[in-house]
Motif scaffolding. Structure first.
Motif, PDB file in Angstrom:
ATOM      1  N   VAL A 111       0.847  -1.200   0.000  1.00  0.00           N
ATOM      2  CA  VAL A 111       0.000   0.000   0.000  1.00  0.00           C
ATOM      3  C   VAL A 111       0.883   1.250   0.000  1.00  0.00           C
ATOM      4  O   VAL A 111       0.641   2.206  -0.743  1.00  0.00           O
ATOM      5  N   PHE A 112       1.962   1.212   0.818  1.00  0.00           N
ATOM      6  CA  PHE A 112       2.849   2.379   0.858  1.00  0.00           C
ATOM      7  C   PHE A 112       3.546   2.594  -0.488  1.00  0.00           C
ATOM      8  O   PHE A 112       3.558   3.703  -1.013  1.00  0.00           O
ATOM      9  N   VAL A 113       4.120   1.535  -1.055  1.00  0.00           N
ATOM     10  CA  VAL A 113       4.887   1.690  -2.298  1.00  0.00           C
ATOM     11  C   VAL A 113       3.993   2.226  -3.419  1.00  0.00           C
ATOM     12  O   VAL A 113       4.375   3.143  -4.156  1.00  0.00           O
ATOM     13  N   VAL A 114       2.780   1.689  -3.533  1.00  0.00           N
ATOM     14  CA  VAL A 114       1.879   2.136  -4.596  1.00  0.00           C
ATOM     15  C   VAL A 114       1.493   3.601  -4.398  1.00  0.00           C
ATOM     16  O   VAL A 114       1.604   4.428  -5.318  1.00  0.00           O
ATOM     17  N   SER A 115       1.073   3.965  -3.158  1.00  0.00           N
ATOM     18  CA  SER A 115       0.661   5.353  -2.942  1.00  0.00           C
ATOM     19  C   SER A 115       1.862   6.293  -3.024  1.00  0.00           C
ATOM     20  O   SER A 115       1.733   7.419  -3.519  1.00  0.00           O
ATOM     21  N   ALA A 116       3.032   5.828  -2.590  1.00  0.00           N
ATOM     22  CA  ALA A 116       4.238   6.659  -2.687  1.00  0.00           C
ATOM     23  C   ALA A 116       4.578   6.931  -4.148  1.00  0.00           C
ATOM     24  O   ALA A 116       5.001   8.036  -4.507  1.00  0.00           O
ATOM     25  N   ALA A 117       4.386   5.919  -5.016  1.00  0.00           N
ATOM     26  CA  ALA A 117       4.687   6.101  -6.438  1.00  0.00           C
ATOM     27  C   ALA A 117       3.763   7.159  -7.044  1.00  0.00           C
ATOM     28  O   ALA A 117       4.210   8.039  -7.796  1.00  0.00           O
ATOM     29  N   THR A 134       4.769  10.583  -5.633  1.00  0.00           N
ATOM     30  CA  THR A 134       6.041  11.017  -6.221  1.00  0.00           C
ATOM     31  C   THR A 134       5.837  11.493  -7.658  1.00  0.00           C
ATOM     32  O   THR A 134       6.421  12.498  -8.075  1.00  0.00           O
ATOM     33  N   GLY A 135       4.985  10.793  -8.393  1.00  0.00           N
ATOM     34  CA  GLY A 135       4.696  11.205  -9.772  1.00  0.00           C
ATOM     35  C   GLY A 135       4.115  12.600  -9.831  1.00  0.00           C
ATOM     36  O   GLY A 135       4.604  13.470 -10.570  1.00  0.00           O
ATOM     37  N   ILE A 136       3.085  12.839  -9.020  1.00  0.00           N
ATOM     38  CA  ILE A 136       2.412  14.143  -9.034  1.00  0.00           C
ATOM     39  C   ILE A 136       3.375  15.248  -8.607  1.00  0.00           C
ATOM     40  O   ILE A 136       3.473  16.308  -9.246  1.00  0.00           O
ATOM     41  N   THR A 141       6.713  15.228  -8.548  1.00  0.00           N
ATOM     42  CA  THR A 141       7.844  15.419  -9.457  1.00  0.00           C
ATOM     43  C   THR A 141       7.446  16.342 -10.605  1.00  0.00           C
ATOM     44  O   THR A 141       8.224  17.185 -11.052  1.00  0.00           O
ATOM     45  N   LYS A 142       6.199  16.200 -11.059  1.00  0.00           N
ATOM     46  CA  LYS A 142       5.712  17.081 -12.129  1.00  0.00           C
ATOM     47  C   LYS A 142       5.714  18.536 -11.648  1.00  0.00           C
ATOM     48  O   LYS A 142       6.101  19.441 -12.406  1.00  0.00           O
ATOM     49  N   GLN A 143       5.327  18.745 -10.378  1.00  0.00           N
ATOM     50  CA  GLN A 143       5.356  20.116  -9.828  1.00  0.00           C
ATOM     51  C   GLN A 143       6.778  20.671  -9.829  1.00  0.00           C
ATOM     52  O   GLN A 143       6.995  21.849 -10.145  1.00  0.00           O
ATOM     53  N   ILE A 144       7.749  19.811  -9.468  1.00  0.00           N
ATOM     54  CA  ILE A 144       9.146  20.265  -9.425  1.00  0.00           C
ATOM     55  C   ILE A 144       9.605  20.632 -10.830  1.00  0.00           C
ATOM     56  O   ILE A 144      10.214  21.691 -11.051  1.00  0.00           O
ATOM     57  N   ILE A 145       9.278  19.763 -11.811  1.00  0.00           N
ATOM     58  CA  ILE A 145       9.700  20.019 -13.187  1.00  0.00           C
ATOM     59  C   ILE A 145       9.072  21.311 -13.710  1.00  0.00           C
ATOM     60  O   ILE A 145       9.724  22.122 -14.368  1.00  0.00           O
TER      61      ILE A 145
END
Lengths: 150, 133
Positions: free
Chosen positions: B113-119, B122-124, B126-130
């Motif tokens: 559950v953690f790995v899936v929600s963390a992914a 992180t995706g959302i 990372t887009k903000q950072i980019i």
């Protein structure tokens, strides 16, 4: 303030522990203050699952995350008593939950009673100060004290 | 691995579980908990600055709007996420002790559950950072 902690399977001062029964879950304090704090950590944890995780996901993920946060954003948000109450409960529960967590960690790693007492007092004073500061701000904040610049 | 950790451990001070199931999640729970409370100390103060008006507050929030701070912010969100999910695992096992007999299944479920929600998070983020670069 108790400097010793009763645990169901701990034998105390370095004496060999009886083997733990790992099928019985984590250690639970036997009674008294420590048992109440044990229970508080779990109950407040369930509430914080909504308040803290909710707050984190709402503030950091949608529409640009924290980049939209400024004075106007907070003024709009705190116009609602719902969000003021949410934030105040989050402030209160997170501080108590977090500071009790720090206290638990000092029980494990800070073995000199005096040093542990001093460390815990720093946490309590800091936590109480932040609770008072946060409460004053969340209750008294009134954006009309700063009329928008024409 | 569990037996190797047990042999190495001369004193089990501060290391409950001693390499058994839950050793790593117990450690991550501590680390993420300390990280979150330390941030909370700072966050109460930075939010309180709003009591000093828009000029002061906007100067503070400006500090959060740069790519390097966004990387730290991602770490904070992941820490809150981990502490929440693992905390619920601990609470469930404590309130329903029969779950402790299925500790491996419960532990792995919580990790997944953690790995899936963390992914996803992180995706959302990372887009903000980019987008900020």
């Amino acid at each position: 303030m108790a400097t010793t902690i009763e645990r169901s399977t701990t034998s105390g001062d370095g004496a060999p522990r009886p083997p733990r029964d790992y099928t019985r879950g984590s250690e639970r304090p036997v009674g008294g203050f420590e048992l109440w704090m044990w229970l508080f950590m779990r109950i407040s944890g369930i509430v914080l699952l909504v308040l803290a995780l909710g707050h984190t996901l709402i503030m950091h993920l949608p529409s640009g995350g924290v980049d939209r946060v400024d004075f106007g954003f907070v003024a709009t948000r705190w116009a609602s008593p719902f969000w003021r109450s949410w934030d105040w409960m989050l402030l209160t529960l997170a501080l108590i939950h977090g500071i009790n967590g720090l206290r638990n960690i000092t029980l494990d790693y800070v073995r000199k009673p005096g040093t542990r007492f001093a460390a815990n007092m720093v946490f309590y004073v800091l936590g109480f100060t932040l609770f008072v500061l946060g409460t004053i701000i969340v209750v008294t904040f009134d954006p009309s004290n700063w009329p928008p610049v024409a | 691995m569990a037996s190797r950790l047990r042999k190495k451990q001369k004193d089990d001070f501060g290391t409950a579980y001693r390499g058994h199931e839950g050793q790593w999640s117990w450690m991550f729970h501590r680390i993420t908990g300390v990280a979150v409370i330390l941030f909370l100390f700072a966050h109460v103060v930075d939010t309180a600055v709003i009591g000093w008006g828009p000029e002061a507050y906007d100067r503070v929030t400006e500090a959060y709007k740069n790519p390097a701070v966004h990387v730290l912010e991602l770490g904070l969100v992941l820490a809150v996420l981990y502490h929440s999910i693992n905390g619920m695992k601990v609470t469930l096992i404590d309130f329903f002790p029969s779950l402790a007999g299925h500790i491996k299944v419960v532990g792995r479920t919580s990790a997944i559950v953690f790995v899936v929600s963390a992914a996803i998070v992180t995706g959302i983020m990372t887009k903000q950072i980019i987008d900020l670069l």
